[in-house]
Design an enzyme around this catalytic site. Structure first.
Site, PDB file in Angstrom:
ATOM      1  N   ASP A  33       0.843  -1.199   0.000  1.00 16.60           N
ATOM      2  CA  ASP A  33       0.000   0.000   0.000  1.00 16.60           C
ATOM      3  C   ASP A  33       0.877   1.247   0.000  1.00 16.60           C
ATOM      4  O   ASP A  33       1.649   1.472   0.942  1.00 16.60           O
ATOM      5  CB  ASP A  33      -0.897  -0.021   1.240  1.00 16.60           C
ATOM      6  CG  ASP A  33      -2.045   0.976   1.161  1.00 16.60           C
ATOM      7  OD1 ASP A  33      -2.025   1.847   0.270  1.00 16.60           O
ATOM      8  OD2 ASP A  33      -2.964   0.881   1.987  1.00 16.60           O
ATOM      9  N   CYS A  72      -5.552   4.755  -3.734  1.00 15.95           N
ATOM     10  CA  CYS A  72      -5.951   3.444  -3.196  1.00 15.95           C
ATOM     11  C   CYS A  72      -7.296   2.948  -3.700  1.00 15.95           C
ATOM     12  O   CYS A  72      -7.390   1.859  -4.278  1.00 15.95           O
ATOM     13  CB  CYS A  72      -6.002   3.509  -1.671  1.00 15.95           C
ATOM     14  SG  CYS A  72      -4.468   4.015  -0.874  1.00 15.95           S
ATOM     15  N   HIS A 128     -11.280  -0.890   1.807  1.00 14.35           N
ATOM     16  CA  HIS A 128     -11.294   0.496   1.302  1.00 14.35           C
ATOM     17  C   HIS A 128     -12.151   0.675   0.045  1.00 14.35           C
ATOM     18  O   HIS A 128     -11.829   1.491  -0.819  1.00 14.35           O
ATOM     19  CB  HIS A 128      -9.865   1.005   1.054  1.00 14.35           C
ATOM     20  CG  HIS A 128      -9.764   2.498   1.127  1.00 14.35           C
ATOM     21  ND1 HIS A 128      -8.661   3.202   0.700  1.00 14.35           N
ATOM     22  CD2 HIS A 128     -10.653   3.426   1.577  1.00 14.35           C
ATOM     23  CE1 HIS A 128      -8.848   4.498   0.890  1.00 14.35           C
ATOM     24  NE2 HIS A 128     -10.058   4.660   1.424  1.00 14.35           N
ATOM     25  N   HIS A 221       1.973   2.070   3.955  1.00 15.07           N
ATOM     26  CA  HIS A 221       1.100   3.242   4.095  1.00 15.07           C
ATOM     27  C   HIS A 221       1.289   3.871   5.477  1.00 15.07           C
ATOM     28  O   HIS A 221       1.550   3.172   6.451  1.00 15.07           O
ATOM     29  CB  HIS A 221      -0.352   2.805   3.913  1.00 15.07           C
ATOM     30  CG  HIS A 221      -1.336   3.922   3.719  1.00 15.07           C
ATOM     31  ND1 HIS A 221      -1.661   4.817   4.707  1.00 15.07           N
ATOM     32  CD2 HIS A 221      -2.080   4.278   2.635  1.00 15.07           C
ATOM     33  CE1 HIS A 221      -2.566   5.673   4.250  1.00 15.07           C
ATOM     34  NE2 HIS A 221      -2.838   5.363   2.983  1.00 15.07           N
TER      35      HIS A 221
END
Length: 581
Positions: A33, A72, A128, A221
């Site tokens: 990520d 994302c 997400h 991330h």
């Protein structure tokens, strides 16, 4: 007699179905990520090494030109639908935890397709793609199992999300399927997700169903703004030679991710299923060097970063491995878009995708399997009419008009250290480091092209991106806030020389503009919705949950209670009047 024949027929059918399932490859996708393009060392950097990821890359096929959307949510939607975000309404920004929208529920996901074709589908880690309603969440979108978090990011240890710039409380976000799970609080998230993925591999009955495993790491991330970069102290200590404490912690986060890859491949080896497994490693988008959720990620030598129209946002460091590939130990230069992965992996599994789904992704399985690179790709990186920018690619030409965040991410933000004292000491014996990893030992035995795969140095040089030498040409700079930009990405991968003025009246540009106009005309309206204050975890015992369902349930209860009270009042009044009469 008929019953006996029917039972025999069903038994034969079950055997045939089981055999077909056994023949289908297991598919394991490991997604980083916000990883920087240059933050895996097979791209050439020696600041900190990622030997296990590198070993996967050198044993398999390095995807030199894998492209993703710049953020994302749109990137994950493109993977799971096989479509451009502009065609699903996911093109603008991401889904913040406080906004009530999702990947449209009428979109068929990769998980649903593989599940319907006999796979056990699991997602470990980040979702997400919306959770304001339960219907938006993974186990109702085709995944048999989910272990992880529903929103954008969490703390690496306590698994909460809090944004001081938003008007909501800190909330816990970790679940096993639909159930809240707090028993893992305090466990470093990279280790936790890895352990669960390993357990799924260990426990899975491969003779019953093939495995589809999507491991969506949080790493690297940023976590919450109060402490965005997090790793165990002993891991950080390994990189004490890096002067910048934030970069040092980021290196430790990458190191933990690298170890995760080793554990996953070791589990597949111990399960004896590597001979029928496809393993893919990539990042959802480029890394954020500066600005929101900055991590010191480096996309060197590319221009831009996450949330921008430039290569540094769109180009992902990636590698894929399968014993079915005829050219293991190579660098594949074919341009491939993340939405291509759905039809490509489906083809690898012998899965037919109904044409009614209307994918944007292209099936590149044959090209990947046999190593040819002749497929010309058109890629709509994005058309965002809210931020007013276009990023589009066809053939070798890339067109940009407009940009994000007023251009603060438009320069070359990534760097490599110039000092030997900030170089990982292991780089002095780099080849032996790679050859001594368990990943190398587990995968190398399947390689039928050993001579090529053994030349690690050659592969590493080939995987690097080298900017155009501009010393002999007159460079024309590009400011997309003023006028459009055009780049020949074959010659100028670092987007240094703007050719728009030279070609603006040519057939090349006119055709690009015509295609952009077509995609804009047929685009899905953005799904974005305003923040909803009722999302606040304080209303739900400080848990992030599907608050719209809860609120509607509460409203229904209140409505029923009010109706009951009114009924009682009317009943009392009725008998009171009757008594008085």
């Amino acid at each position: 007699m008929r019953k006996t024949i029917l039972l025999i027929f069903l038994a034969i059918f079950e055997v045939i179905s089981a055999q077909q399932n056994v023949d289908k490859p297991n598919i394991v996708i490991i997604m980083a990520d916000d990883m920087g393009f240059d933050d895996v060392s097979f791209r050439g950097s020696n600041q900190f090494l990622t030997p296990n990821i590198d070993a996967l890359a050198y044993s398999g096929v390095i995807l030199k030109n894998l492209y993703t959307p710049p953020m994302c949510t749109p990137s994950r939607s493109a993977l799971l639908t096989g479509k451009y975000p502009i065609n699903t309404g996911m093109q603008h920004y991401v889904i913040p935890n406080d906004q009530p929208w999702s990947l449209p529920v009428n979109e068929t996901t990769m998980a649903q397709i593989f599940q319907q074709n006999g796979y056990y589908t699991s997602i470990i880690g980040k979702w997400h793609l919306g959770f304001s309603r339960k219907a938006y969440t993974p186990t109702l979108r085709g995944f048999d199992y989910h272990f992880g978090y529903l929103g954008a990011y969490i703390d690496y240890f306590d698994h909460t999300l809090y944004n001081p710039n938003k008007n909501f409380s800190r909330g816990h976000d970790f679940r096993e399927n639909l159930d809240i799970s707090k028993k893992y609080t305090g466990t470093y998230i990279t280790d936790l997700l890895t352990a669960k993925a390993v357990k799924i591999i260990d426990d899975h009955n491969i003779n019953e169903k093939p495995l589809f495993l999507l491991l969506n790491h949080l790493a690297p991330h940023a976590a919450n703004d109060d402490k965005p970069l997090q790793a165990p102290p002993d891991e950080i200590e390994k990189f004490s030679y890096i002067k910048d404490p934030e970069r040092r912690t980021y290196a430790a986060m990458m190191s933990k991710l690298d170890t995760s890859v080793a554990h996953i491949i070791e589990a597949l080896s111990k399960k004896s299923i590597l001979n029928n497994t496809i393993i893919l490693f990539y990042s959802d988008n480029g890394g954020p060097t500066v600005g929101m959720h900055a991590t010191t990620a480096s996309n060197y030598p590319l221009r831009g970063q996450k949330n921008s129209p430039w290569e540094g946002a769109l180009r992902s460091s990636a590698a894929i491995w399968s014993p079915k590939f005829e050219k293991l130990g190579t660098v594949w230069k074919q341009r491939i878009y993340v939405a291509d992965l759905l039809p490509t992996l489906a083809a690898a599994a012998g899965i037919y995708i109904n044409e009614s789904i209307k994918l944007d992704g292209v099936n590149l399985w044959s090209a990947l399997k046999y190593g040819y690179e002749a497929v010309e790709r058109e890629i709509v990186h994005n058309i965002d009419d809210i931020d007013n920018y276009v990023s589009y690619f066809k053939g070798k030409w890339k067109f940009i008009n407009g940009t994000t965040e007023e251009g603060i991410y438009d320069s070359w933000l990534g760097t490599r250290p110039n000092h030997d004292d900030e170089i990982d000491n292991r780089s002095k014996d780099y080849e032996n480091l790679i050859r001594n990893t368990t990943v190398w030992h587990n995968l190398y035995e399947f390689n039928t092209n050993n001579g090529k795969a053994s030349n690690i140095t050659e592969l590493r040089l080939d995987a690097e991106v080298k900017c155009q030498n501009t010393s002999a040409i007159e460079v024309i700079t590009c400011n997309p806030l003023i006028s459009p930009c055009l780049f020949d990405i074959d010659e100028d991968p670092c987007e240094q020389n703007n050719l728009y003025e030279q070609f603006k009246n040519s057939k090349i540009v006119l055709e690009l503009l015509e295609r952009i106009s077509y995609f804009r005309e047929h685009a899905h309206e953005p799904n974005n919705k305003p923040a909803d204050p009722l999302c606040d975890p304080k209303y739900y015992e400080y848990e992030w949950t599907w608050w719209q369902d809860v609120q509607e349930g509460n409203s229904a209860v209140r409505s029923t209670s009010i109706s009951y009270i009114i009924f009682i009042i009317l009943l009392v009044n009725y008998f009171s009047i009757k008594f008085l009469i």
